[in-house]
Design a protein around this motif. Structure first.
Motif, PDB file in Angstrom:
ATOM      1  N   ALA A   1       7.198   2.403   1.033  1.00  0.00           N
ATOM      2  CA  ALA A   1       8.092   1.510   2.022  1.00  0.00           C
ATOM      3  C   ALA A   1       7.926   0.018   1.599  1.00  0.00           C
ATOM      4  O   ALA A   1       8.778  -0.744   1.617  1.00  0.00           O
ATOM      5  N   CYS A   2       6.582  -0.276   1.153  1.00  0.00           N
ATOM      6  CA  CYS A   2       6.261  -1.564   0.897  1.00  0.00           C
ATOM      7  C   CYS A   2       7.025  -2.026  -0.192  1.00  0.00           C
ATOM      8  O   CYS A   2       7.474  -3.234  -0.672  1.00  0.00           O
TER       9      CYS A   2
ATOM     10  N   THR B   1       0.560  -1.355   0.044  1.00  0.00           N
ATOM     11  CA  THR B   1       0.063  -0.041  -0.016  1.00  0.00           C
ATOM     12  C   THR B   1       0.948   1.138   0.010  1.00  0.00           C
ATOM     13  O   THR B   1       0.406   2.283  -0.071  1.00  0.00           O
ATOM     14  N   CYS B   2       2.033   1.280   0.308  1.00  0.00           N
ATOM     15  CA  CYS B   2       2.859   2.648   0.230  1.00  0.00           C
ATOM     16  C   CYS B   2       4.177   2.065  -0.337  1.00  0.00           C
ATOM     17  O   CYS B   2       4.553   1.042  -0.599  1.00  0.00           O
TER      18      CYS B   2
ATOM     19  N   TYR C   1       3.588 -10.389   2.092  1.00  0.00           N
ATOM     20  CA  TYR C   1       2.783  -9.992   0.744  1.00  0.00           C
ATOM     21  C   TYR C   1       2.445 -11.118  -0.126  1.00  0.00           C
ATOM     22  O   TYR C   1       3.233 -12.180   0.187  1.00  0.00           O
TER      23      TYR C   1
HETATM   24 MO1  9UX Z   1       3.732   1.451   4.438  1.00  0.00          MO
HETATM   25 MO2  9UX Z   1       3.769  -1.512   3.597  1.00  0.00          MO
HETATM   26  O1  9UX Z   1       3.200   2.465   6.098  1.00  0.00           O
HETATM   27  O2  9UX Z   1       3.483  -2.994   4.585  1.00  0.00           O
HETATM   28  S1  9UX Z   1       5.216  -0.259   4.371  1.00  0.00           S
HETATM   29  S2  9UX Z   1       2.024  -0.016   4.187  1.00  0.00           S
END
Ligand code: 9UX
Length: 71
Positions: A15-16, A12-13, A65
């Protein structure tokens, strides 16, 4: 060398994206791994003599994931 595309779910972001790329890059034999968040995919360049698509899928799944080979 082989280049394969995987479906990746659960990101979702940004960093993912980095976490998933690092999971693949940590594997011996992976030359490059590029994730696209909006396409929910990852393209991996790797040495087929050193690992399989299943190894890559398992490494991504170990980070929480979903991963599958894109047919
Ligand atoms: Mo972002 Mo991803 O805050 O597992 S790292 S959603």
């Amino acid at each position: 060398m082989a280049k394969k595309e995987f479906n990746i779910s659960g990101m979702t972001c940004a960093a993912c994206v980095r976490t998933v790329e690092k999971a693949a890059l940590a594997l011996e034999g992976v030359k490059s791994a590029v994730v696209n968040l909006s396409l929910e995919n990852m393209v991996v360049d790797y040495d087929e003599d050193k690992l399989t698509t299943e190894d890559i899928i398992k490494a991504v799944e170990a980070r929480g994931y979903g991963a599958s080979i894109k047919e």
